[in-house]
Design a protein around this motif. Structure first.
Motif, PDB file in Angstrom:
ATOM      1  N   ALA A 279      -0.346   5.674   0.758  1.00 46.67           N
ATOM      2  CA  ALA A 279      -1.222   6.687   1.337  1.00 46.67           C
ATOM      3  C   ALA A 279      -2.366   7.082   0.409  1.00 46.67           C
ATOM      4  O   ALA A 279      -3.481   7.306   0.870  1.00 46.67           O
ATOM      5  N   PHE A 280      -2.103   7.152  -0.900  1.00 43.44           N
ATOM      6  CA  PHE A 280      -3.107   7.750  -1.780  1.00 43.44           C
ATOM      7  C   PHE A 280      -3.685   6.795  -2.818  1.00 43.44           C
ATOM      8  O   PHE A 280      -4.638   7.142  -3.506  1.00 43.44           O
ATOM      9  N   PHE A 283      -4.878   4.080   0.225  1.00 40.84           N
ATOM     10  CA  PHE A 283      -5.425   4.858   1.331  1.00 40.84           C
ATOM     11  C   PHE A 283      -5.111   4.273   2.701  1.00 40.84           C
ATOM     12  O   PHE A 283      -5.867   4.446   3.644  1.00 40.84           O
ATOM     13  N   VAL A 285      -3.277   5.393   5.067  1.00 36.79           N
ATOM     14  CA  VAL A 285      -2.570   6.636   5.363  1.00 36.79           C
ATOM     15  C   VAL A 285      -1.591   6.452   6.526  1.00 36.79           C
ATOM     16  O   VAL A 285      -0.484   6.990   6.511  1.00 36.79           O
TER      17      VAL A 285
END
Lengths: 317, 285
Positions: A279-280, A283, A285
């Motif tokens: 997710a981070f 990315f 998500v």
């Protein structure tokens, strides 16, 4: 745990008079509203949104444009068919098992030891256990990075002095999968043992002395006394510390992230770290959300065993 | 209570001696990381970065602490942590005080499901809250703000605060409410005049638990607070470096001491409640 007594509004004692007619009481709902709104706002809605995001292709571009499309179960299909996901599931399971086992075994040993030492030593052990427990895990992770620092770390120095493993001065623990696991395992167990040891010690002091002495008199061996007499008393406490350790250790994130960042590669990425990286870092998500949903479901499954147990043990929720 | 085999006095003292030795050995191993953190924090740089470590600083210095406090964003980040953590604690205590009263002093339909939901909500892994909150905050402009971080902390702290508070209410006999009612007190008066003062120790314990949880959070602040001036102390510590020297381990250990201190003090204050409080069902790591 204190047993809850019958609350005022339930089953009024007979003869209390007509004043005590069962009334519909708004008070509890008024009292619950602020907390209810808060939980709805900061927990229920986000979890709903997580579920929603797991059915989309939300990615870096979407963060700026706000554009994304529904992809149905595509994220889940992709996850379940990817080898990396299953590897991180396996990692989470065995690493959690290793941490829980280490914590319980050492914690039981320390609790036992605490029943045998003199009062002064027991005080020292208790204070040190609380120190290790109290350290914020971000700080302890930093201390670990320093203890295991290549070139200057005191652990590397000590191991080199032992002359068993050769010259380990420049060993970079975080760059080697097995060593990274060992360092993180030690870090987590170091901070997890105090709760288990202190809880089990408290339980051990509650055990009546008579059955134990009777067993000794009857000629039981140490092991027999432990398994046949002490264990039955300890079982509920053991169950509690084991389930809580499983929940805590399966959720370990900071220590892994700050010591090895889930690496080298993905080799120390447990489910939480894997979802976070998706997710981070990448990315992706949508993919990260789907992994987080699966993690949540797995944890709820484990937890429901605990809650069922709580209910069955007669705990009046 | 000793659960070892009863023995003759001489053998008992031998066992005692063996157990004490083992206990001291364990203590030495377990305290080592803390000792090493403090030891390093007081060393000058030349003594920190050496291939043969020294077990006591030969020239103890406060230099590392001074550098950590004055040459980094420490004070600014400390302020952020204090603001965010204290508002979180205040909100959680206030809401927890009311909600726990409802869940323990009244019997109403839906009470049991609410308790189960409360237990379940406590188990939500942090990543599962982090991702959707990040998306929502990104949409509504709460990223990088105190309010956003406070909301996230309330989510991680509130259910657990209600659960701890509940334990304290349960300890107050219902006959006390009953007596007050007979004397003509209404529900509000029973709460504010009788119950709230009686659960005051619970407020303190809950507050400390909430403080520790919020103070120790790293990942939420790390993702939400992108500007260095908005970091909390955990993020400050994890990204500790001075521009000139790269990772300065003396400073890092001094920072770790500064950051850990309030939590360690709190732990020692509530140590007797720690085991019972957590065993009572509050399940937060």
């Amino acid at each position: 745990m204190v047993t809850e007594q019958a609350p005022t509004t339930a089953a009024p004692p007979s003869g209390a008079g007509p004043r005590r007619k069962p009334r519909r009481n708004l008070a509890p709902w008024l009292l619950l509203t602020p907390a209810g709104v808060a939980v709805l706002l900061v927990t229920v809605i986000p979890i709903g949104f997580l579920l929603f995001a797991s059915f989309t292709d939300y990615d870096q571009r979407s963060l700026f444009t706000g554009e994304f499309s529904m992809v149905g179960l595509a994220q889940y299909v992709e996850i379940f068919t990817s080898g990396e996901f299953w590897k991180s599931v396996l990692r989470t399971i065995w690493f959690t098992a290793a941490m829980v086992l280490g914590t319980i075994v050492i914690g039981t040993g320390v609790a036992q030891l605490m029943t045998r030492v003199s009062a002064g030593v027991r005080y020292v052990v208790t204070v040190i256990l609380i120190l290790a427990w109290a350290m914020p895990n971000v700080a302890s992770s930093m201390v670990w990075n320093w203890l295991f620092q290549p070139g200057y770390g005191v652990v590397n120095w000590l191991l080199t002095q032992l002359q068993v493993f050769g010259d380990m001065t420049n060993t970079a623990w975080a760059n080697n999968t097995a060593l990274a696991y060992i360092a993180i395992w030690m870090l987590v167990v170091w901070q997890a043992v105090p709760f288990v040891a202190l809880t089990l010690y408290a339980a051990l002091t509650q055990i009546p002395k008579d059955p134990i002495e009777a067993a000794w008199v009857d000629g039981a061996t140490g092991w027999q006394v432990w398994w046949k007499v002490i264990m039955p008393f300890l079982r509920p406490t053991f169950l509690l510390v084991t389930i809580m350790s499983i929940i805590w250790d399966a959720n370990v994130f900071n220590q892994i992230w700050l010591v090895s960042a889930g690496g080298p590669g993905n080799s120390t990425s447990t489910l939480g770290v894997y979802a976070f990286k998706k997710a981070f870092v990448g990315f992706e998500v949508g993919t990260g959300s789907a992994i987080a949903v699966i993690t949540l479901l797995l944890l709820v499954a484990v937890t429901s065993v605990y809650i069922r147990n709580l209910l069955r043990s007669g705990e009046d929720l | 209570v000793s659960i070892s085999q009863p023995t003759k006095p001489r053998r008992r003292s031998l066992r005692h001696w063996r157990a004490n030795t083992l206990g001291i050995l364990f203590s030495l191993v377990w305290v080592f990381p803390v000792y090493w953190m403090i030891n390093t924090a007081f060393k000058p740089r030349s003594e920190v970065m050496t291939s043969t470590p020294t077990f006591f600083p030969s020239q103890p210095t406060l230099h590392n602490f001074i550098v950590a406090i004055t040459q980094t964003n420490f004070l600014l980040n400390l302020r952020n942590s204090v603001i965010v953590v204290f508002i979180t604690v205040a909100v959680s205590i206030l809401l927890g005080l009311f909600a726990a009263a409802a869940l323990t002093r009244f019997r109403f339909t839906g009470r049991r499901p609410i308790m189960v939901i409360l237990l379940l909500v406590q188990m939500i892994p942090i990543t599962s809250l982090l991702i959707p909150m990040f998306l929502i905050f990104n949409q509504v402009g709460l990223l990088g703000t105190y309010l956003g971080l406070i909301l996230a902390y309330v989510a991680t702290v509130l259910p657990f605060s209600i659960w701890v508070m509940r334990g304290f209410y349960v300890g107050v006999p219902l006959s006390i409410d009953e007596a007050a009612r007979i004397d003509g007190a209404n529900t509000w008066q029973v709460l504010t005049k009788i119950l709230f003062p009686l659960v005051a120790p619970g407020v303190i314990a809950t507050g400390i638990f909430a403080f520790i949880t919020a103070w120790n959070d790293y990942i939420l602040a790390y993702i939400f607070m992108k500007k260095e001036t908005m970091y909390t102390l955990t993020v400050w510590l994890a990204s500790f470096h001075t521009p000139k020297t790269g990772t300065d381990f003396g400073g890092l250990m001094a920072g770790s001491v500064l950051f850990s201190l309030p939590v360690v003090v709190f732990f020692l204050l509530i140590q007797r409640r720690l085991v019972t409080g957590i065993s009572a069902g509050s399940v937060k790591g």
